[in-house]
Design a protein around this motif. Structure first.
Motif, PDB file in Angstrom:
ATOM      1  N   ILE A  19       0.582   1.418 -10.145  1.00 40.75           N
ATOM      2  CA  ILE A  19       0.891   2.008  -8.824  1.00 40.75           C
ATOM      3  C   ILE A  19       2.374   2.073  -8.634  1.00 40.75           C
ATOM      4  O   ILE A  19       3.119   1.084  -8.972  1.00 40.75           O
ATOM      5  CB  ILE A  19       0.065   1.479  -7.763  1.00 40.75           C
ATOM      6  CG1 ILE A  19       0.261  -0.152  -7.462  1.00 40.75           C
ATOM      7  CG2 ILE A  19      -1.313   1.645  -7.963  1.00 40.75           C
ATOM      8  CD1 ILE A  19      -0.232  -0.645  -6.105  1.00 40.75           C
ATOM      9  N   LYS A  20       2.640   3.027  -7.550  1.00 46.53           N
ATOM     10  CA  LYS A  20       4.098   3.205  -7.062  1.00 46.53           C
ATOM     11  C   LYS A  20       3.952   2.346  -5.658  1.00 46.53           C
ATOM     12  O   LYS A  20       3.127   2.083  -5.186  1.00 46.53           O
ATOM     13  CB  LYS A  20       4.525   4.483  -6.983  1.00 46.53           C
ATOM     14  CG  LYS A  20       4.544   5.259  -8.397  1.00 46.53           C
ATOM     15  CD  LYS A  20       5.090   6.935  -8.108  1.00 46.53           C
ATOM     16  CE  LYS A  20       5.075   7.437  -9.482  1.00 46.53           C
ATOM     17  NZ  LYS A  20       5.302   8.686  -9.224  1.00 46.53           N
ATOM     18  N   ASP A  48       1.676   3.598  -3.069  1.00 48.47           N
ATOM     19  CA  ASP A  48       0.212   4.015  -3.558  1.00 48.47           C
ATOM     20  C   ASP A  48      -0.680   2.757  -3.393  1.00 48.47           C
ATOM     21  O   ASP A  48      -0.185   1.569  -3.308  1.00 48.47           O
ATOM     22  CB  ASP A  48       0.431   4.361  -5.032  1.00 48.47           C
ATOM     23  CG  ASP A  48       1.082   5.794  -5.306  1.00 48.47           C
ATOM     24  OD1 ASP A  48       1.247   6.474  -4.287  1.00 48.47           O
ATOM     25  OD2 ASP A  48       1.532   5.958  -6.441  1.00 48.47           O
ATOM     26  N   THR A  91      -2.264  -2.765  -3.455  1.00 50.56           N
ATOM     27  CA  THR A  91      -1.468  -2.083  -2.488  1.00 50.56           C
ATOM     28  C   THR A  91       0.085  -1.880  -3.086  1.00 50.56           C
ATOM     29  O   THR A  91       0.511  -3.172  -3.554  1.00 50.56           O
ATOM     30  CB  THR A  91      -1.686  -2.471  -1.252  1.00 50.56           C
ATOM     31  OG1 THR A  91      -0.956  -3.930  -0.904  1.00 50.56           O
ATOM     32  CG2 THR A  91      -3.007  -2.436  -0.688  1.00 50.56           C
ATOM     33  N   VAL A 144       3.261   0.046   1.570  1.00 50.01           N
ATOM     34  CA  VAL A 144       2.023   0.290   2.233  1.00 50.01           C
ATOM     35  C   VAL A 144       1.659  -0.636   3.256  1.00 50.01           C
ATOM     36  O   VAL A 144       1.476  -1.803   3.027  1.00 50.01           O
ATOM     37  CB  VAL A 144       0.796   0.452   1.100  1.00 50.01           C
ATOM     38  CG1 VAL A 144      -0.623   0.515   1.759  1.00 50.01           C
ATOM     39  CG2 VAL A 144       1.087   1.515   0.334  1.00 50.01           C
ATOM     40  N   LYS A 201      -4.055  13.647  -4.452  1.00 47.68           N
ATOM     41  CA  LYS A 201      -3.111  14.707  -3.609  1.00 47.68           C
ATOM     42  C   LYS A 201      -3.394  15.981  -4.326  1.00 47.68           C
ATOM     43  O   LYS A 201      -3.129  17.031  -3.463  1.00 47.68           O
ATOM     44  CB  LYS A 201      -1.893  13.887  -4.017  1.00 47.68           C
ATOM     45  CG  LYS A 201      -0.884  14.708  -3.421  1.00 47.68           C
ATOM     46  CD  LYS A 201       0.837  13.840  -3.564  1.00 47.68           C
ATOM     47  CE  LYS A 201       1.857  14.699  -3.009  1.00 47.68           C
ATOM     48  NZ  LYS A 201       2.983  13.830  -2.795  1.00 47.68           N
ATOM     49  N   GLU A 239      -5.279  16.605 -10.937  1.00 44.56           N
ATOM     50  CA  GLU A 239      -5.537  14.978 -10.914  1.00 44.56           C
ATOM     51  C   GLU A 239      -7.211  14.872 -10.509  1.00 44.56           C
ATOM     52  O   GLU A 239      -7.766  16.026 -10.517  1.00 44.56           O
ATOM     53  CB  GLU A 239      -4.785  14.208  -9.588  1.00 44.56           C
ATOM     54  CG  GLU A 239      -3.484  14.349  -9.697  1.00 44.56           C
ATOM     55  CD  GLU A 239      -2.752  13.742  -8.443  1.00 44.56           C
ATOM     56  OE1 GLU A 239      -2.591  12.416  -8.549  1.00 44.56           O
ATOM     57  OE2 GLU A 239      -2.598  14.341  -7.374  1.00 44.56           O
ATOM     58  N   SER A 290      -5.022   5.748  -9.029  1.00 49.22           N
ATOM     59  CA  SER A 290      -3.772   5.355  -7.986  1.00 49.22           C
ATOM     60  C   SER A 290      -3.627   6.629  -7.093  1.00 49.22           C
ATOM     61  O   SER A 290      -3.710   7.833  -7.732  1.00 49.22           O
ATOM     62  CB  SER A 290      -2.481   5.355  -8.866  1.00 49.22           C
ATOM     63  OG  SER A 290      -1.507   4.987  -7.971  1.00 49.22           O
ATOM     64  N   VAL A 291      -3.603   6.321  -5.820  1.00 45.18           N
ATOM     65  CA  VAL A 291      -3.460   7.502  -4.859  1.00 45.18           C
ATOM     66  C   VAL A 291      -2.427   7.195  -3.831  1.00 45.18           C
ATOM     67  O   VAL A 291      -2.391   6.073  -3.447  1.00 45.18           O
ATOM     68  CB  VAL A 291      -4.957   7.803  -4.230  1.00 45.18           C
ATOM     69  CG1 VAL A 291      -5.629   8.611  -5.162  1.00 45.18           C
ATOM     70  CG2 VAL A 291      -5.302   6.784  -3.430  1.00 45.18           C
ATOM     71  N   ALA A 292      -1.921   7.980  -3.186  1.00 45.32           N
ATOM     72  CA  ALA A 292      -1.082   8.018  -2.111  1.00 45.32           C
ATOM     73  C   ALA A 292      -1.859   7.221  -1.059  1.00 45.32           C
ATOM     74  O   ALA A 292      -2.913   7.709  -0.637  1.00 45.32           O
ATOM     75  CB  ALA A 292      -0.308   9.186  -1.645  1.00 45.32           C
ATOM     76  N   ALA A 293      -1.188   6.297  -0.086  1.00 48.01           N
ATOM     77  CA  ALA A 293      -1.664   5.454   0.893  1.00 48.01           C
ATOM     78  C   ALA A 293      -2.059   6.594   2.199  1.00 48.01           C
ATOM     79  O   ALA A 293      -2.922   6.442   2.950  1.00 48.01           O
ATOM     80  CB  ALA A 293      -1.067   4.572   1.584  1.00 48.01           C
ATOM     81  N   HIS A 347      -3.427   9.592   1.657  1.00 43.71           N
ATOM     82  CA  HIS A 347      -4.383  10.319   1.437  1.00 43.71           C
ATOM     83  C   HIS A 347      -5.742   9.467   1.339  1.00 43.71           C
ATOM     84  O   HIS A 347      -6.743   9.861   0.860  1.00 43.71           O
ATOM     85  CB  HIS A 347      -4.303  10.886  -0.148  1.00 43.71           C
ATOM     86  CG  HIS A 347      -3.540  12.059   0.094  1.00 43.71           C
ATOM     87  ND1 HIS A 347      -2.109  11.895   0.363  1.00 43.71           N
ATOM     88  CD2 HIS A 347      -3.774  13.426  -0.282  1.00 43.71           C
ATOM     89  CE1 HIS A 347      -1.703  13.197   0.251  1.00 43.71           C
ATOM     90  NE2 HIS A 347      -2.570  14.123  -0.128  1.00 43.71           N
TER      91      HIS A 347
END
Length: 314
Positions: free
Chosen positions: A25-26, A29, A74, A78, A92, A97, A105-108, A110
Protein backbone atom coordinates in the motif's frame (compact mmCIF):
# COMPACT_ATOMS: atom_id res chain seq x y z
CA UNK A 1 -2.91 -14.58 -2.26
CA UNK A 2 -5.66 -15.80 -4.56
CA UNK A 3 -7.17 -13.43 -7.11
CA UNK A 4 -9.48 -13.61 -10.12
CA UNK A 5 -8.22 -12.14 -13.38
CA UNK A 6 -8.63 -12.50 -17.12
CA UNK A 7 -6.09 -12.27 -19.92
CA UNK A 8 -8.50 -11.78 -22.82
CA UNK A 9 -12.00 -10.50 -23.51
CA UNK A 10 -14.71 -13.15 -23.38
CA UNK A 11 -17.41 -14.90 -21.38
CA UNK A 12 -17.09 -16.18 -17.82
CA UNK A 13 -14.70 -18.92 -18.98
CA UNK A 14 -12.07 -16.21 -19.48
CA UNK A 15 -11.93 -15.70 -15.69
CA UNK A 16 -9.10 -17.53 -13.94
CA UNK A 17 -7.96 -18.01 -10.36
CA UNK A 18 -4.30 -17.01 -9.96
CA UNK A 19 -1.72 -16.56 -7.20
CA UNK A 20 -0.44 -13.00 -6.78
CA UNK A 21 1.69 -11.20 -4.17
CA UNK A 22 -0.23 -9.35 -1.47
CA UNK A 23 -0.50 -5.65 -2.50
CA UNK A 24 1.92 -3.10 -1.09
CA UNK A 25 0.00 0.00 0.00
CA UNK A 26 0.85 3.68 -0.48
CA UNK A 27 0.63 6.28 2.26
CA UNK A 28 -3.00 7.19 1.54
CA UNK A 29 -4.20 3.61 1.02
CA UNK A 30 -5.53 0.79 3.15
CA UNK A 31 -5.04 -2.94 2.71
CA UNK A 32 -8.39 -4.73 2.83
CA UNK A 33 -8.98 -8.39 3.60
CA UNK A 34 -11.96 -8.81 1.26
CA UNK A 35 -14.87 -10.73 2.75
CA UNK A 36 -17.39 -10.17 -0.06
CA UNK A 37 -17.70 -8.44 -3.41
CA UNK A 38 -20.80 -7.97 -5.50
CA UNK A 39 -21.50 -8.58 -9.18
CA UNK A 40 -22.66 -5.71 -11.38
CA UNK A 41 -23.58 -5.72 -15.09
CA UNK A 42 -20.61 -3.46 -15.81
CA UNK A 43 -18.33 -6.36 -14.80
CA UNK A 44 -19.26 -8.46 -17.80
CA UNK A 45 -19.65 -5.50 -20.15
CA UNK A 46 -15.99 -4.71 -19.51
CA UNK A 47 -14.94 -8.38 -19.68
CA UNK A 48 -16.72 -8.92 -23.00
CA UNK A 49 -14.92 -5.94 -24.53
CA UNK A 50 -18.01 -3.74 -24.83
CA UNK A 51 -16.26 -0.88 -23.00
CA UNK A 52 -12.87 -1.02 -24.75
CA UNK A 53 -12.83 2.72 -25.39
CA UNK A 54 -12.81 3.32 -21.62
CA UNK A 55 -11.19 0.16 -20.25
CA UNK A 56 -8.45 -0.19 -22.82
CA UNK A 57 -7.15 -3.55 -24.03
CA UNK A 58 -4.24 -4.13 -21.68
CA UNK A 59 -4.26 -7.33 -19.62
CA UNK A 60 -4.52 -8.76 -17.05
CA UNK A 61 -7.81 -7.25 -15.97
CA UNK A 62 -9.78 -7.86 -12.81
CA UNK A 63 -13.45 -7.91 -11.87
CA UNK A 64 -15.73 -6.69 -9.09
CA UNK A 65 -16.06 -3.03 -8.16
CA UNK A 66 -17.62 -2.86 -4.68
CA UNK A 67 -16.68 -4.88 -1.63
CA UNK A 68 -16.92 -5.38 2.11
CA UNK A 69 -13.98 -6.40 4.26
CA UNK A 70 -11.67 -5.84 7.21
CA UNK A 71 -8.72 -3.44 7.28
CA UNK A 72 -5.44 -5.34 7.48
CA UNK A 73 -3.09 -2.35 7.30
CA UNK A 74 -3.29 1.43 6.94
CA UNK A 75 -0.93 3.80 5.14
CA UNK A 76 1.05 6.40 7.06
CA UNK A 77 -1.21 9.26 5.92
CA UNK A 78 -4.52 7.53 6.69
CA UNK A 79 -6.64 8.88 9.54
CA UNK A 80 -10.03 7.77 10.79
CA UNK A 81 -9.43 4.07 10.14
CA UNK A 82 -7.42 1.40 11.91
CA UNK A 83 -6.52 -2.25 11.58
CA UNK A 84 -9.54 -4.45 12.29
CA UNK A 85 -12.19 -1.95 11.19
CA UNK A 86 -15.04 -3.49 9.20
CA UNK A 87 -15.55 -1.38 6.08
CA UNK A 88 -17.13 -1.32 2.66
CA UNK A 89 -16.15 0.56 -0.44
CA UNK A 90 -15.41 0.65 -4.13
CA UNK A 91 -12.27 0.48 -6.25
CA UNK A 92 -11.14 3.80 -7.71
CA UNK A 93 -11.31 2.78 -11.38
CA UNK A 94 -13.56 -0.19 -12.13
CA UNK A 95 -12.42 -0.11 -15.76
CA UNK A 96 -8.93 -1.17 -14.74
CA UNK A 97 -9.10 -2.48 -11.15
CA UNK A 98 -11.10 -5.10 -9.29
CA UNK A 99 -12.08 -6.32 -5.82
CA UNK A 100 -11.87 -9.99 -6.78
CA UNK A 101 -8.95 -10.98 -4.56
CA UNK A 102 -8.23 -12.04 -1.00
CA UNK A 103 -6.54 -8.67 -0.41
CA UNK A 104 -6.83 -5.36 -2.24
CA UNK A 105 -5.22 -1.96 -1.82
CA UNK A 106 -7.64 0.97 -2.10
CA UNK A 107 -7.56 4.67 -1.33
CA UNK A 108 -8.92 5.47 2.13
CA UNK A 109 -11.22 8.02 0.47
CA UNK A 110 -13.06 5.13 -1.23
CA UNK A 111 -14.06 3.23 1.92
CA UNK A 112 -16.58 3.78 4.72
CA UNK A 113 -17.22 2.04 8.02
CA UNK A 114 -19.73 -0.78 7.68
CA UNK A 115 -22.91 -0.42 9.74
CA UNK A 116 -23.02 -3.13 12.39
CA UNK A 117 -26.58 -4.13 11.51
CA UNK A 118 -25.79 -5.32 7.97
CA UNK A 119 -23.47 -8.09 6.84
CA UNK A 120 -20.52 -7.94 4.46
CA UNK A 121 -22.64 -9.20 1.55
CA UNK A 122 -25.15 -6.38 1.95
CA UNK A 123 -22.46 -3.76 2.46
CA UNK A 124 -20.59 -4.97 -0.63
CA UNK A 125 -23.78 -4.55 -2.65
CA UNK A 126 -24.36 -0.89 -1.85
CA UNK A 127 -21.74 1.44 -3.40
CA UNK A 128 -22.32 0.93 -7.14
CA UNK A 129 -26.10 0.53 -7.18
CA UNK A 130 -26.66 3.06 -4.41
CA UNK A 131 -24.57 5.70 -6.13
CA UNK A 132 -26.29 4.97 -9.44
CA UNK A 133 -29.76 5.31 -7.86
CA UNK A 134 -28.92 8.61 -6.17
CA UNK A 135 -27.34 9.96 -9.36
CA UNK A 136 -30.42 8.97 -11.36
CA UNK A 137 -32.69 10.80 -8.94
CA UNK A 138 -30.57 13.94 -9.28
CA UNK A 139 -30.83 13.66 -13.08
CA UNK A 140 -34.61 13.37 -12.84
CA UNK A 141 -34.88 16.86 -11.39
CA UNK A 142 -37.90 17.88 -9.35
CA UNK A 143 -40.00 14.89 -8.28
CA UNK A 144 -43.33 15.06 -6.44
CA UNK A 145 -46.65 13.25 -6.15
CA UNK A 146 -47.58 14.37 -9.66
CA UNK A 147 -44.48 12.90 -11.33
CA UNK A 148 -45.28 9.77 -13.33
CA UNK A 149 -42.21 7.50 -13.59
CA UNK A 150 -41.68 4.20 -15.38
CA UNK A 151 -38.85 1.97 -14.15
CA UNK A 152 -38.07 -0.77 -16.68
CA UNK A 153 -36.19 -3.73 -15.22
CA UNK A 154 -37.17 -2.61 -11.75
CA UNK A 155 -36.14 -5.36 -9.36
CA UNK A 156 -32.45 -5.96 -9.96
CA UNK A 157 -29.98 -4.34 -7.59
CA UNK A 158 -30.24 -0.84 -9.09
CA UNK A 159 -34.03 -0.94 -9.17
CA UNK A 160 -34.23 -2.23 -5.63
CA UNK A 161 -32.56 0.92 -4.28
CA UNK A 162 -34.15 3.31 -6.79
CA UNK A 163 -37.72 2.22 -6.01
CA UNK A 164 -37.19 2.80 -2.30
CA UNK A 165 -35.80 6.30 -2.87
CA UNK A 166 -38.60 7.19 -5.29
CA UNK A 167 -41.14 6.07 -2.69
CA UNK A 168 -39.60 8.58 -0.26
CA UNK A 169 -40.05 11.29 -2.90
CA UNK A 170 -43.75 10.44 -3.28
CA UNK A 171 -43.59 9.85 -7.06
CA UNK A 172 -46.14 7.69 -8.89
CA UNK A 173 -44.04 4.74 -9.99
CA UNK A 174 -44.81 1.98 -12.48
CA UNK A 175 -42.35 -0.91 -12.20
CA UNK A 176 -41.74 -3.38 -15.02
CA UNK A 177 -40.41 -6.74 -13.86
CA UNK A 178 -41.07 -10.47 -14.12
CA UNK A 179 -43.41 -12.54 -11.98
CA UNK A 180 -40.65 -13.22 -9.44
CA UNK A 181 -40.18 -9.53 -8.79
CA UNK A 182 -43.81 -8.39 -8.43
CA UNK A 183 -44.03 -8.73 -4.64
CA UNK A 184 -40.63 -7.08 -4.17
CA UNK A 185 -41.55 -4.14 -6.43
CA UNK A 186 -44.69 -3.50 -4.39
CA UNK A 187 -42.78 -3.77 -1.12
CA UNK A 188 -40.15 -1.32 -2.35
CA UNK A 189 -42.77 1.26 -3.26
CA UNK A 190 -44.11 0.81 -6.80
CA UNK A 191 -47.72 1.94 -7.24
CA UNK A 192 -48.26 -0.21 -10.33
CA UNK A 193 -46.37 -3.35 -11.35
CA UNK A 194 -46.30 -4.79 -14.86
CA UNK A 195 -45.17 -8.34 -15.58
CA UNK A 196 -43.41 -7.91 -18.92
CA UNK A 197 -44.08 -11.55 -19.79
CA UNK A 198 -47.82 -10.88 -19.70
CA UNK A 199 -48.14 -7.27 -20.84
CA UNK A 200 -46.22 -5.09 -23.30
CA UNK A 201 -45.56 -1.78 -21.60
CA UNK A 202 -45.12 0.03 -24.93
CA UNK A 203 -48.70 -0.81 -25.90
CA UNK A 204 -50.18 0.95 -22.86
CA UNK A 205 -51.94 4.26 -23.38
CA UNK A 206 -50.33 5.84 -20.34
CA UNK A 207 -47.45 8.27 -20.82
CA UNK A 208 -44.68 9.19 -18.42
CA UNK A 209 -42.68 12.21 -17.28
CA UNK A 210 -39.62 10.00 -16.76
CA UNK A 211 -38.69 6.61 -18.18
CA UNK A 212 -35.58 4.91 -16.81
CA UNK A 213 -34.42 1.74 -18.54
CA UNK A 214 -32.44 -0.39 -16.09
CA UNK A 215 -32.66 -3.49 -18.28
CA UNK A 216 -30.88 -1.88 -21.20
CA UNK A 217 -33.42 -3.50 -23.51
CA UNK A 218 -36.01 -0.78 -24.14
CA UNK A 219 -33.86 1.99 -25.54
CA UNK A 220 -34.67 5.62 -26.24
CA UNK A 221 -36.24 4.98 -29.66
CA UNK A 222 -38.88 2.69 -28.13
CA UNK A 223 -39.34 4.72 -24.97
CA UNK A 224 -40.39 7.80 -26.97
CA UNK A 225 -43.72 6.04 -27.65
CA UNK A 226 -44.72 6.31 -23.98
CA UNK A 227 -43.05 9.61 -23.07
CA UNK A 228 -44.85 12.92 -22.63
CA UNK A 229 -43.98 15.83 -24.92
CA UNK A 230 -41.68 17.27 -22.26
CA UNK A 231 -40.04 14.32 -20.54
CA UNK A 232 -36.80 12.47 -19.84
CA UNK A 233 -35.43 9.06 -20.79
CA UNK A 234 -32.68 8.06 -18.36
CA UNK A 235 -30.04 5.70 -19.71
CA UNK A 236 -27.71 4.23 -17.05
CA UNK A 237 -26.17 1.67 -19.43
CA UNK A 238 -25.07 3.79 -22.40
CA UNK A 239 -22.95 2.60 -25.28
CA UNK A 240 -20.01 4.96 -25.93
CA UNK A 241 -21.83 6.29 -29.04
CA UNK A 242 -24.92 7.19 -26.99
CA UNK A 243 -23.17 10.03 -25.19
CA UNK A 244 -22.55 12.31 -28.20
CA UNK A 245 -25.79 11.18 -29.87
CA UNK A 246 -27.86 12.20 -26.87
CA UNK A 247 -26.37 15.69 -26.90
CA UNK A 248 -27.37 16.14 -30.55
CA UNK A 249 -30.86 14.67 -30.12
CA UNK A 250 -31.62 16.86 -27.13
CA UNK A 251 -31.22 20.01 -29.20
CA UNK A 252 -34.29 19.16 -31.28
CA UNK A 253 -36.81 17.49 -28.98
CA UNK A 254 -38.57 17.90 -25.66
CA UNK A 255 -38.10 14.18 -25.05
CA UNK A 256 -34.64 14.30 -23.58
CA UNK A 257 -32.16 11.41 -23.64
CA UNK A 258 -30.24 11.71 -20.35
CA UNK A 259 -27.08 9.69 -19.75
CA UNK A 260 -26.57 8.56 -16.15
CA UNK A 261 -22.90 8.12 -15.27
CA UNK A 262 -22.33 7.61 -11.56
CA UNK A 263 -19.21 8.12 -9.47
CA UNK A 264 -19.13 7.14 -5.77
CA UNK A 265 -18.43 9.92 -3.30
CA UNK A 266 -18.67 10.72 0.40
CA UNK A 267 -21.94 12.57 -0.25
CA UNK A 268 -23.57 9.47 -1.71
CA UNK A 269 -22.04 7.16 0.90
CA UNK A 270 -23.40 9.32 3.71
CA UNK A 271 -26.86 9.26 2.13
CA UNK A 272 -26.73 5.47 1.80
CA UNK A 273 -25.54 5.00 5.37
CA UNK A 274 -28.39 7.20 6.60
CA UNK A 275 -30.85 5.16 4.52
CA UNK A 276 -29.51 1.90 5.97
CA UNK A 277 -30.02 3.36 9.45
CA UNK A 278 -33.65 4.04 8.51
CA UNK A 279 -34.35 0.57 7.16
CA UNK A 280 -33.16 0.49 3.55
CA UNK A 281 -33.79 -3.04 2.25
CA UNK A 282 -30.79 -4.65 0.53
CA UNK A 283 -32.00 -7.97 -0.85
CA UNK A 284 -29.30 -10.58 -1.52
CA UNK A 285 -30.67 -13.06 -4.02
CA UNK A 286 -27.79 -15.52 -3.89
CA UNK A 287 -24.31 -15.84 -2.39
CA UNK A 288 -21.58 -17.87 -4.07
CA UNK A 289 -18.31 -19.00 -2.45
CA UNK A 290 -15.10 -17.57 -3.89
CA UNK A 291 -14.07 -20.77 -5.65
CA UNK A 292 -17.35 -20.85 -7.60
CA UNK A 293 -16.72 -17.46 -9.24
CA UNK A 294 -17.36 -18.70 -12.79
CA UNK A 295 -20.69 -20.21 -11.77
CA UNK A 296 -21.59 -16.93 -10.02
CA UNK A 297 -20.93 -14.82 -13.11
CA UNK A 298 -22.75 -17.22 -15.43
CA UNK A 299 -25.76 -17.12 -13.13
CA UNK A 300 -25.70 -13.32 -12.85
CA UNK A 301 -25.43 -12.80 -16.59
CA UNK A 302 -28.62 -14.80 -17.20
CA UNK A 303 -30.63 -12.11 -15.38
CA UNK A 304 -34.21 -12.50 -14.21
CA UNK A 305 -33.38 -12.50 -10.49
CA UNK A 306 -34.31 -10.02 -7.78
CA UNK A 307 -31.73 -8.08 -5.78
CA UNK A 308 -27.99 -8.75 -5.83
CA UNK A 309 -25.56 -11.60 -6.48
CA UNK A 310 -22.55 -11.67 -4.16
CA UNK A 311 -19.32 -13.67 -3.98
CA UNK A 312 -18.05 -14.32 -0.43
CA UNK A 313 -14.70 -15.42 0.95
CA UNK A 314 -14.17 -17.27 4.21
Amino acid sequence: MKAIEYQKFGNADALQMVELPKPVIKSGDVLINVKAFSINPMDWKIRKGEMKLMSGSNFPKYTGADFGGVIEETGSAVTGFKKGDEVFGVVKNMMKEGASAEYISVAASHIWKKPSDIGFAQAASLPVIGTAALTAIEKMGRIDSGTNILVNGATGGFGMILLQFLKQKGARVTAVTNSNGIAFAKTWGANTVIDYRKEEVLSREETYDIVIDLSGKMGYANAKQIMKAQSKFLNPTPRPIDIPLSLIRNLFTGKKHVIVLASPSKKYADALLDSVKHGLDVEIHKVFPFHKFKEAYRYAEQGGYTGKIVIEQQ
